[in-house]
Design an enzyme around this catalytic site. Structure first.
Site, PDB file in Angstrom:
ATOM      1  N   GLU A  35       0.873  -1.080  -0.126  1.00 44.52           N
ATOM      2  CA  GLU A  35       0.071   0.255   0.002  1.00 44.52           C
ATOM      3  C   GLU A  35       0.800   1.205   0.071  1.00 44.52           C
ATOM      4  OE1 GLU A  35      -3.512   0.883  -0.253  1.00 44.52           O
ATOM      5  OE2 GLU A  35      -2.248   2.677  -0.365  1.00 44.52           O
ATOM      6  N   GLY A  41      -6.516   1.125   4.610  1.00 39.32           N
ATOM      7  CA  GLY A  41      -7.977   1.130   4.212  1.00 39.32           C
ATOM      8  C   GLY A  41      -8.658   1.767   3.119  1.00 39.32           C
ATOM      9  N   LYS A  53     -19.303  10.137   5.876  1.00 38.48           N
ATOM     10  CA  LYS A  53     -20.307   9.746   6.695  1.00 38.48           C
ATOM     11  C   LYS A  53     -20.074  10.754   7.942  1.00 38.48           C
ATOM     12  CE  LYS A  53     -21.807   8.019   3.523  1.00 38.48           C
ATOM     13  NZ  LYS A  53     -21.005   7.899   2.142  1.00 38.48           N
ATOM     14  N   VAL A 238     -21.693  21.048 -18.360  1.00 33.11           N
ATOM     15  CA  VAL A 238     -20.746  21.989 -18.045  1.00 33.11           C
ATOM     16  C   VAL A 238     -19.694  22.036 -19.200  1.00 33.11           C
ATOM     17  CG1 VAL A 238     -18.630  22.644 -16.679  1.00 33.11           C
ATOM     18  CG2 VAL A 238     -20.765  21.744 -15.595  1.00 33.11           C
ATOM     19  N   HIS A 445     -42.780  -3.605  15.638  1.00 36.52           N
ATOM     20  CA  HIS A 445     -43.641  -2.437  15.588  1.00 36.52           C
ATOM     21  C   HIS A 445     -43.245  -1.475  16.723  1.00 36.52           C
ATOM     22  CE1 HIS A 445     -46.849   0.335  15.055  1.00 36.52           C
ATOM     23  NE2 HIS A 445     -47.179   0.218  16.302  1.00 36.52           N
TER      24      HIS A 445
HETATM   25  P1  FAD Z   1      -9.579   1.439  -2.757  1.00 37.29           P
HETATM   26  O1  FAD Z   1     -10.481   1.847  -1.409  1.00 37.29           O
HETATM   27  O2  FAD Z   1      -9.575   2.638  -3.748  1.00 37.29           O
HETATM   28  O3  FAD Z   1      -8.242   1.261  -2.309  1.00 37.29           O
HETATM   29  C1  FAD Z   1      -7.150   0.882  -3.195  1.00 37.29           C
HETATM   30  C2  FAD Z   1      -5.799   1.055  -2.498  1.00 37.29           C
HETATM   31  O4  FAD Z   1      -4.877   0.585  -3.730  1.00 37.29           O
HETATM   32  C3  FAD Z   1      -5.510   2.727  -2.166  1.00 37.29           C
HETATM   33  O5  FAD Z   1      -5.204   2.971  -0.974  1.00 37.29           O
HETATM   34  C4  FAD Z   1      -4.294   2.980  -3.092  1.00 37.29           C
HETATM   35  O6  FAD Z   1      -3.385   3.802  -2.619  1.00 37.29           O
HETATM   36  C5  FAD Z   1      -3.626   1.684  -3.228  1.00 37.29           C
HETATM   37  N1  FAD Z   1      -2.801   1.467  -4.511  1.00 37.29           N
HETATM   38  C6  FAD Z   1      -3.281   1.786  -5.885  1.00 37.29           C
HETATM   39  N2  FAD Z   1      -2.205   1.319  -6.718  1.00 37.29           N
HETATM   40  C7  FAD Z   1      -1.364   0.781  -5.920  1.00 37.29           C
HETATM   41  C8  FAD Z   1      -0.149   0.144  -6.339  1.00 37.29           C
HETATM   42  N3  FAD Z   1       0.448   0.218  -7.596  1.00 37.29           N
HETATM   43  N4  FAD Z   1       0.430  -0.152  -5.048  1.00 37.29           N
HETATM   44  C9  FAD Z   1       0.152  -0.243  -3.920  1.00 37.29           C
HETATM   45  N5  FAD Z   1      -0.998   0.375  -3.512  1.00 37.29           N
HETATM   46  C10 FAD Z   1      -1.865   0.715  -4.462  1.00 37.29           C
HETATM   47  N6  FAD Z   1     -18.627   3.054  -1.007  1.00 37.29           N
HETATM   48  C11 FAD Z   1     -19.568   2.536  -0.309  1.00 37.29           C
HETATM   49  O7  FAD Z   1     -19.849   1.252  -0.300  1.00 37.29           O
HETATM   50  N7  FAD Z   1     -20.213   3.091   0.639  1.00 37.29           N
HETATM   51  C12 FAD Z   1     -20.096   4.472   0.823  1.00 37.29           C
HETATM   52  O8  FAD Z   1     -20.420   5.100   1.726  1.00 37.29           O
HETATM   53  C13 FAD Z   1     -18.884   5.241  -0.045  1.00 37.29           C
HETATM   54  N8  FAD Z   1     -18.674   6.393   0.092  1.00 37.29           N
HETATM   55  C14 FAD Z   1     -17.662   6.967  -0.728  1.00 37.29           C
HETATM   56  C15 FAD Z   1     -17.505   8.392  -0.695  1.00 37.29           C
HETATM   57  C16 FAD Z   1     -16.574   9.226  -1.472  1.00 37.29           C
HETATM   58  C17 FAD Z   1     -16.256  10.429  -1.475  1.00 37.29           C
HETATM   59  C18 FAD Z   1     -15.850   8.023  -2.361  1.00 37.29           C
HETATM   60  C19 FAD Z   1     -14.783   8.800  -3.197  1.00 37.29           C
HETATM   61  C20 FAD Z   1     -16.193   6.862  -2.430  1.00 37.29           C
HETATM   62  C21 FAD Z   1     -17.184   6.325  -1.521  1.00 37.29           C
HETATM   63  N9  FAD Z   1     -17.434   4.702  -1.678  1.00 37.29           N
HETATM   64  C22 FAD Z   1     -18.436   4.409  -0.996  1.00 37.29           C
HETATM   65  C23 FAD Z   1     -16.758   3.930  -2.787  1.00 37.29           C
HETATM   66  C24 FAD Z   1     -15.668   3.140  -2.018  1.00 37.29           C
HETATM   67  O9  FAD Z   1     -14.764   4.077  -1.264  1.00 37.29           O
HETATM   68  C25 FAD Z   1     -14.976   2.301  -2.910  1.00 37.29           C
HETATM   69  O10 FAD Z   1     -15.836   1.470  -3.774  1.00 37.29           O
HETATM   70  C26 FAD Z   1     -14.126   1.255  -2.338  1.00 37.29           C
HETATM   71  O11 FAD Z   1     -13.100   2.138  -1.601  1.00 37.29           O
HETATM   72  C27 FAD Z   1     -13.369   0.343  -3.491  1.00 37.29           C
HETATM   73  O12 FAD Z   1     -12.194  -0.480  -2.547  1.00 37.29           O
HETATM   74  P2  FAD Z   1     -10.935  -0.805  -3.238  1.00 37.29           P
HETATM   75  O13 FAD Z   1     -10.378  -1.858  -2.226  1.00 37.29           O
HETATM   76  O14 FAD Z   1     -11.496  -1.552  -4.564  1.00 37.29           O
HETATM   77  O15 FAD Z   1     -10.154   0.381  -3.711  1.00 37.29           O
HETATM   78  P1  NAD Z   2     -21.678   8.645 -10.183  1.00 35.03           P
HETATM   79  O1  NAD Z   2     -21.323   7.727 -11.197  1.00 35.03           O
HETATM   80  O2  NAD Z   2     -22.377   8.182  -8.975  1.00 35.03           O
HETATM   81  O3  NAD Z   2     -22.536   9.997 -10.666  1.00 35.03           O
HETATM   82  C1  NAD Z   2     -21.589  10.871 -11.551  1.00 35.03           C
HETATM   83  C2  NAD Z   2     -22.702  11.628 -12.260  1.00 35.03           C
HETATM   84  O4  NAD Z   2     -21.844  12.582 -13.040  1.00 35.03           O
HETATM   85  C3  NAD Z   2     -23.727  11.120 -13.192  1.00 35.03           C
HETATM   86  O5  NAD Z   2     -24.940  11.367 -12.766  1.00 35.03           O
HETATM   87  C4  NAD Z   2     -23.256  11.513 -14.308  1.00 35.03           C
HETATM   88  O6  NAD Z   2     -24.580  11.506 -15.346  1.00 35.03           O
HETATM   89  C5  NAD Z   2     -23.031  12.974 -14.157  1.00 35.03           C
HETATM   90  N1  NAD Z   2     -22.106  13.266 -15.134  1.00 35.03           N
HETATM   91  C6  NAD Z   2     -20.998  12.679 -15.789  1.00 35.03           C
HETATM   92  N2  NAD Z   2     -20.321  13.490 -16.766  1.00 35.03           N
HETATM   93  C7  NAD Z   2     -20.935  14.831 -16.400  1.00 35.03           C
HETATM   94  C8  NAD Z   2     -20.815  16.228 -16.869  1.00 35.03           C
HETATM   95  N3  NAD Z   2     -19.700  16.309 -17.699  1.00 35.03           N
HETATM   96  N4  NAD Z   2     -21.354  17.151 -16.498  1.00 35.03           N
HETATM   97  C9  NAD Z   2     -22.514  16.888 -15.634  1.00 35.03           C
HETATM   98  N5  NAD Z   2     -22.582  15.585 -15.075  1.00 35.03           N
HETATM   99  C10 NAD Z   2     -22.110  14.600 -15.471  1.00 35.03           C
HETATM  100  O7  NAD Z   2     -20.031   9.124  -9.732  1.00 35.03           O
HETATM  101  P2  NAD Z   2     -19.621   9.824  -8.370  1.00 35.03           P
HETATM  102  O8  NAD Z   2     -20.813  10.351  -7.465  1.00 35.03           O
HETATM  103  O9  NAD Z   2     -18.565  10.558  -8.829  1.00 35.03           O
HETATM  104  O10 NAD Z   2     -19.115   8.583  -7.481  1.00 35.03           O
HETATM  105  C11 NAD Z   2     -18.286   7.781  -8.025  1.00 35.03           C
HETATM  106  C12 NAD Z   2     -18.434   6.298  -7.254  1.00 35.03           C
HETATM  107  O11 NAD Z   2     -18.289   6.345  -5.868  1.00 35.03           O
HETATM  108  C13 NAD Z   2     -19.871   5.676  -7.715  1.00 35.03           C
HETATM  109  O12 NAD Z   2     -19.683   4.635  -8.493  1.00 35.03           O
HETATM  110  C14 NAD Z   2     -20.366   5.377  -6.385  1.00 35.03           C
HETATM  111  O13 NAD Z   2     -20.739   4.106  -6.497  1.00 35.03           O
HETATM  112  C15 NAD Z   2     -19.052   5.608  -5.286  1.00 35.03           C
HETATM  113  N6  NAD Z   2     -19.768   6.073  -4.119  1.00 35.03           N
HETATM  114  C16 NAD Z   2     -20.713   5.403  -3.384  1.00 35.03           C
HETATM  115  C17 NAD Z   2     -21.153   6.080  -2.498  1.00 35.03           C
HETATM  116  C18 NAD Z   2     -22.056   5.333  -1.692  1.00 35.03           C
HETATM  117  O14 NAD Z   2     -22.244   4.195  -1.742  1.00 35.03           O
HETATM  118  N7  NAD Z   2     -22.940   6.049  -0.731  1.00 35.03           N
HETATM  119  C19 NAD Z   2     -20.786   7.303  -1.935  1.00 35.03           C
HETATM  120  C20 NAD Z   2     -19.923   8.106  -2.858  1.00 35.03           C
HETATM  121  C21 NAD Z   2     -19.248   7.464  -3.899  1.00 35.03           C
END
Ligand code: FAD
Ligand code: NAD
Length: 466
Positions: A35, A41, A53, A238, A445
């Protein structure tokens, strides 16, 4: 195994990678995890699920305390004062506690954390921080990063045009915020800053918010966020963002073509999706090609085309969700250990943690109808005793069942606790439940979950409380 340093080497310690490493170690495999980030994480714990959250939860309290908010409705009158540094501090603490927890679990399970970014040398060896490490099995769990918008430069340090990471770390509440993309990130983080006082405009290319969710849920989302005071520009693209000092000018025009308009903002959040992290991994060295969407393809066992190389999480096809990545992490470790690790990709719940929450599992009504006849039952939260008592009138539950077999194909909930409610629907679907099975299951309930029972009863036209 003497030929290799490790039985399993996982690249990336997000929810996919760290869970795969822990499960592999539990199964007696000598395991390492590379990592490059300072803390374990991945996206989820460091800059995704957890910090978002933390702010969503805190900002909900702030909004509840505002004049005319839900606390006042219950007879508690206060005038809230925002202490943003403390609110941000508790976000940082939450991240610190949980990422530190993964480090503890690595130590407990004797997993070696290889600190640095890994690059393949061949299918059984990678280079990390100048050292070559070999493994019989290598799991790619490198996750995803924000998709850039061509011509728009993200500068989180500058704090004007930011991605989700920058939007989590704002040091003051923007006066005006433009969110580009009305998906999960845009609506969650847009909600945080709107609750704290920002005027938020969401610009969405499509004609509805939340692509991928059920059509009726998406339409209702539009109404609810509008009612909450978000300005929605749907069917709008945009075409450019320029920054002068601390002000951004966002040029938008109708997606179908038409007159341009300029919206000024002090913060612009770019949230138009995420793309898999594969750059710099050296996949060419092992002959692993990407699909058209830049993802790594695997078979049902999460094995790639290259012997000994596996992949899970955001870097492979499927919803980019932490729990999907985690389940794949468990399954891949079990498959490597010679067991049968399975993930049912038809039953992966998705939740948007706004207020109310939007949650779904299985097929949308539109997708279900494409496959054949369906019966649909709906129940409004307004008629659910607990939601009504709690002053949470928005939302509904919808159960979609096969017209012939009654098997549940999809469940959609909009409710204050929809993310918690959806678990029972996922479990029922995993067990192949019919709507009748849910309707005849005794629900406590007064709970919000009774709305799921009532929606299931509505599939056969017999809800009680409406
Ligand atoms: P990641 O969590 O992206 O982890 C990959 C890791 O690999 C990273 O730490 C990176 O540094 C490391 N890495 C990359 N390349 C290399 C390399 N070559 N060598 C060593 N390490 C490397 N999902 C939910 O289900 N619920 C949510 O509420 C939610 N909220 C989100 C809110 C935000 C703002 C964002 C951005 C995402 C959210 N997601 C949520 C999506 C969720 O974070 C991802 O789906 C999830 O983290 C994916 O897990 P992963 O293990 O595939 O990758
Ligand atoms: P998203 O795919 O949920 O939404 C992106 C939105 O941007 C879409 O509605 C799309 O139509 C719009 N869009 C794309 N190009 C555009 C443009 N040029 N102008 C205006 N609108 C445009 O992607 P996200 O919100 O960036 O989230 C990314 C990923 O992270 C998602 O796949 C989601 O599953 C994950 N995520 C999950 C949670 C959760 O589970 N609560 C929270 C945050 C992120």
């Amino acid at each position: 195994m003497a030929d290799y340093d490790y039985d399993v080497l996982v690249i990336g310690a997000g929810p996919g990678g760290y869970v795969a490493a822990i499960r592999a170690a539990q199964l007696g495999l000598k395991t390492a995890c590379a990592e490059g980030r300072e803390t374990l994480g991945g996206t989820c714990l460091n800059v995704g699920c957890i910090p978002s959250k933390a702010l969503l939860h805190a900002s909900e309290y702030f909004e509840a305390a505002k004049e005319g908010g839900s606390m006042a409705k219950m007879g508690i009158k206060v005038t809230p004062e925002l202490d943003l540094p403390t609110m941000q501090g508790q976000r940082i603490d939450a991240v610190k506690g949980l990422t530190g927890g993964i480090e503890f679990l690595f130590k407990k399970n004797k997993i070696d954390w290889l600190k640095g970014y890994a690059q393949f040398k061949d299918a059984h060896s990678v280079e990390v921080a100048g050292k070559t490490v070999t493994a019989k099995n290598i799991v790619i769990a490198t996750g995803s990063s924000v998709t850039p918008l061509p011509g728009v430069e993200i500068d989180n340090a500058g704090g004007v045009v930011v991605d989700s990471t920058g939007a989590l770390e704002l040091a003051s509440v923007p006066k005006k915020m433009v969110v580009i993309g009305g998906g999960v990130i845009g609506l969650e983080l847009g909600s945080v800053w709107r609750r704290l006082g920002a005027e938020v405009t969401v610009v969405e290319f499509l004609d509805q918010l939340l692509p991928g969710m059920d059509g009726e849920v998406r339409r209702e989302a539009g109404k609810i966020f509008k009612k909450q005071g978000m300005a929605l520009k749907l069917g709008t693209k945009v075409t450019g963002v320029s920054v002068e000092g601390k002000t951004a000018k966002v040029t938008v025009e109708p997606a179908a073509g038409g007159d341009a308009e300029v919206i000024e903002a002090d913060v612009v959040l770019v949230s138009i999706g995420r793309r898999p992290n594969t750059e710099g991994l050296g996949l060419d060295k092992i002959g692993l090609e990407l699909n058209q969407r830049g993802q790594i393809e695997t078979d049902h066992d999460f094995a790639t085309k290259v012997d000994g190389v596996w992949a899970i999480g955001d870097v492979i096809p499927g919803p980019m969700l932490a729990h999907k990545a985690e389940d794949e992490g468990i399954a891949v470790a079990e498959n490597i250990a010679g067991m049968t690790g399975i993930v049912n990709h038809d039953v992966i719940p998705g939740v948007v943690y706004t207020q109310p929450e939007f949650a779904g599992v299985g097929l949308t009504e539109e997708a279900a109808k494409e496959r054949g006849g369906v019966k649909v039952g709906k129940f409004p939260m307004l008629a659910n005793s607990r939601a009504k008592t709690n002053h949470e009138p928005d939302g509904f539950v919808k159960v979609i069942a096969d017209a012939e077999t009654d098997r549940v194909l999809g469940v959609w909930c909009i409710a204050s606790v929809a993310g918690t409610m959806i678990a029972q629907a996922a479990q029922a679907m995993e067990f192949g439940a019919t709507s009748e099975d849910i309707a005849y299951t005794c629900h406590a309930h007064p709970t919000h979950s009774e709305a799921i029972k009532e929606a299931a009863m509505a599939v056969t036209g017999k809800p009680i409380h409406i």
